[in-house]
Design a protein around this motif. Structure first.
Motif, mmCIF file in Angstrom:
data_model
loop_
_atom_site.group_PDB
_atom_site.id
_atom_site.type_symbol
_atom_site.label_atom_id
_atom_site.label_comp_id
_atom_site.label_asym_id
_atom_site.label_seq_id
_atom_site.Cartn_x
_atom_site.Cartn_y
_atom_site.Cartn_z
ATOM 1 N N VAL A 229 50.708 43.624 43.996
ATOM 2 C CA VAL A 229 50.261 42.339 44.559
ATOM 3 C C VAL A 229 48.738 42.360 44.582
ATOM 4 C CG1 VAL A 229 50.504 40.699 46.444
ATOM 5 C CG2 VAL A 229 52.351 42.321 45.972
ATOM 6 N N ASP A 230 48.153 41.841 43.517
ATOM 7 C CA ASP A 230 46.707 41.953 43.318
ATOM 8 C C ASP A 230 45.936 41.396 44.507
ATOM 9 O OD1 ASP A 230 43.964 41.570 42.039
ATOM 10 O OD2 ASP A 230 45.131 42.388 40.365
ATOM 11 N N SER A 231 45.026 42.227 45.062
ATOM 12 C CA SER A 231 44.060 41.754 46.052
ATOM 13 C C SER A 231 44.641 41.558 47.465
ATOM 14 C CB SER A 231 43.449 40.426 45.540
ATOM 15 O OG SER A 231 42.343 40.040 46.239
ATOM 16 N N PHE A 232 45.912 41.922 47.664
ATOM 17 C CA PHE A 232 46.506 41.790 48.993
ATOM 18 C C PHE A 232 46.115 43.029 49.810
ATOM 19 C CE2 PHE A 232 50.153 41.997 52.039
ATOM 20 C CZ PHE A 232 49.947 40.774 52.662
ATOM 21 N N VAL A 264 37.745 47.002 41.834
ATOM 22 C CA VAL A 264 38.118 45.911 40.924
ATOM 23 C C VAL A 264 39.430 46.304 40.261
ATOM 24 C CG1 VAL A 264 35.738 45.165 40.503
ATOM 25 C CG2 VAL A 264 36.765 46.903 39.017
ATOM 26 N N THR A 265 40.116 45.319 39.683
ATOM 27 C CA THR A 265 41.443 45.544 39.135
ATOM 28 C C THR A 265 41.445 46.637 38.063
ATOM 29 O OG1 THR A 265 41.848 43.215 39.537
ATOM 30 C CG2 THR A 265 43.448 44.362 38.164
ATOM 31 N N ALA A 266 40.494 46.571 37.147
ATOM 32 C CA ALA A 266 40.504 47.516 36.021
ATOM 33 C C ALA A 266 40.437 48.960 36.509
ATOM 34 C CB ALA A 266 39.336 47.211 35.081
ATOM 35 N N SER A 392 48.679 47.136 46.516
ATOM 36 C CA SER A 392 47.591 46.281 46.035
ATOM 37 C C SER A 392 46.465 47.171 45.528
ATOM 38 C CB SER A 392 47.101 45.349 47.139
ATOM 39 O OG SER A 392 46.641 46.087 48.254
ATOM 40 N N ASP A 393 45.495 46.555 44.868
ATOM 41 C CA ASP A 393 44.445 47.323 44.186
ATOM 42 C C ASP A 393 43.100 47.294 44.899
ATOM 43 O OD1 ASP A 393 44.362 44.596 43.604
ATOM 44 O OD2 ASP A 393 43.706 44.876 41.534
ATOM 45 N N HIS A 394 42.889 46.336 45.801
ATOM 46 C CA HIS A 394 41.607 46.182 46.503
ATOM 47 C C HIS A 394 41.750 45.011 47.450
ATOM 48 C CE1 HIS A 394 41.003 42.708 43.936
ATOM 49 N NE2 HIS A 394 41.315 43.471 42.900
ATOM 50 N N GLY A 395 40.725 44.752 48.266
ATOM 51 C CA GLY A 395 40.691 43.561 49.101
ATOM 52 C C GLY A 395 39.650 42.590 48.567
#
Ligand code: ZN
Ligand code: ZN
Length: 422
Positions: A229-232, A264-266, A392-395
């Motif tokens: 869940v990206d950014s959650f 960041v996502t990458a 998730s990957d980050h906030g």
């Protein structure tokens, strides 16, 4: 003489090219500049450090004067016998300094600030200008014609911060623990030769790197579903709870987790996919190759631009029903894969991140996306037969322009979430 030596410490690397010593522009700039010509301070700073709000003129004997923007036009920097001097027009006499060696500037542009994190909180942001100021003590303020200036004197040669066994975030390395000091060098903070942008005491035990190590053991228990869940991040989850939102994602046993730096996502996706640093990937673009044998029956469902390849098919999705989000299309694609006997499935939802960038980290639009994605996630969790991980990957933090952004050492960016749901 003692103070002259102190200033040589601050200004390591300043050499005279033309007989005259040079003036370093330091503090909140991304590159140190050297002034080779004198002139009006306002135009000198407009050329080298536009947007400067205040400046500290520093003389070789450790005397300094702090000036605000409204005085810059009245200050001239001029060559004298064997150095540079400042002369103020209709300003207090303390503005007249001899042997100026540096001008530290305060501006809010992109800079190498050092953030101090402790547990789940951010305790201090130290800008390079603030680090310069920590080396001076105030001597007095004077005014003339309604303009105020403050005189300072140097008090410390080398300001540094102890970082014993603290996690260090920098641009060139994965996170590492440091025993020793972080020093300030003109425009940036350094440890072991690298730029440091964050020090994290008592960080969460789990990191996106260690999450990688959980994948193989879970696959031994049964078919594994990973929902990304990206950014959650932690802050969004807590904000939703505090505002009375109710949806399944908020009830999951999700724990705080360190994002990769930069958050960041990458970088985080590479970290969970390989257990390694994004910096060290070289030209590799394949994740999960150490975990999934080439004949694995599995699938990865992505948005329209998958970042990495894998030993299982990586399927891009588009906004097929043209409703402004791809996550409902990804959910439908995931539903269609559920009865295909996959041993591994990774589903990457991205719209919470997209809405955050556009409308802000805590905007109603982003909360609505979180609610919607929560429904997709929970349905897949209920239907899956085997272990499930949600992460998730980050906030994200407020970008100050009605939107959101991430990628710095701010605690909001660095705190991701993870949990085993089944
Ligand atoms: Zn992301
Ligand atoms: Zn983003």
């Amino acid at each position: 003489m003692v103070r002259r030596i102190l200033f040589l410490a601050i200004l390591t690397g300043v050499l005279s090219l033309y007989g005259l010593p040079q003036i370093q522009i330091l503090g909140n700039v991304v590159k140190p500049y050297t002034l080779r010509e004198g002139g009006n301070l306002d135009s000198l700073l407009t050329q080298t450090a536009p947007g400067t709000a205040e400046a500290l003129l520093i003389a070789s004997d450790g005397t300094a004067v702090r000036l605000y923007r409204d005085t810059f036009a009245q200050i001239r920097i001029e060559p004298s016998n064997n150095g540079w001097e400042s002369r103020g027009d209709n300003l207090p006499p303390v503005c007249d300094l001899n042997n100026i060696v540096a001008i530290a500037v305060e501006r809010s542009n992109r800079i190498f600030a050092l953030r101090l994190l402790d547990g789940l909180e951010e305790t201090e942001v130290i800008t390079p200008y603030a680090a310069v100021m920590k080396q001076f003590a105030i001597e007095g303020t004077s005014s003339r014609n309604g303009k105020y200036v403050t005189k300072y004197k140097s008090v410390a040669s080398q300001w540094s911060i102890p970082a014993d066994s603290t996690l260090v975030l920098d641009y060139k390395r994965p996170e590492y623990s440091l025993t020793g000091n972080v020093r300030f060098d003109r425009i940036r903070f350094t440890a072991q030769g690298d730029t440091v942008v964050g020090l994290w005491k008592n960080p969460p035990a789990e990191s996106i790197y260690s999450l990688h190590g959980r994948i193989a053991p879970l696959m031994k228990e049964g078919p594994l579903l990973m929902i990304f869940v990206d950014s959650f991040g932690l802050r969004l989850r807590d904000h939703c709870k505090a505002t009375g939102e109710r949806f399944a994602l908020l009830d999951y046993p999700l724990q705080p987790m360190r994002a990769a730096y930069p958050p960041v996502t990458a970088a985080s996706y590479w970290a969970v996919g390989t257990g390694e640093s994004y910096y060290l990937r070289g030209d590799r673009t394949t994740i999960l190759s150490d975990i999934l044998p080439a004949n694995t029956n599995g699938i990865i469902l992505e948005d329209s631009r998958p970042l990495y390849q894998a030993p299982v098919p990586v399927v891009a999705n588009t906004d097929r029903n043209n409703n402004g989000t791809i996550d409902d299309d990804i959910y439908q694609a995931a539903r269609a894969e559920l009865d295909k006997g996959h041993q591994f499935m990774l589903v990457h939802f991205h719209s919470i991140d997209d809405a955050g960038h556009e409308f802000g980290p805590y905007s109603p639009e982003r909360l609505a996306r979180a609610r919607e994605v929560s429904g997709y996630v929970d349905d897949l969790v209920q239907r899956w037969n085997g272990p499930v991980i949600v992460f998730s990957d980050h906030g994200m933090h407020d970008d100050g322009r009605h939107g959101g952004t991430h990628g710095i050492s701010a605690i909001e960016d660095m705190l991701a979430l993870w949990g085993r749901i089944k």
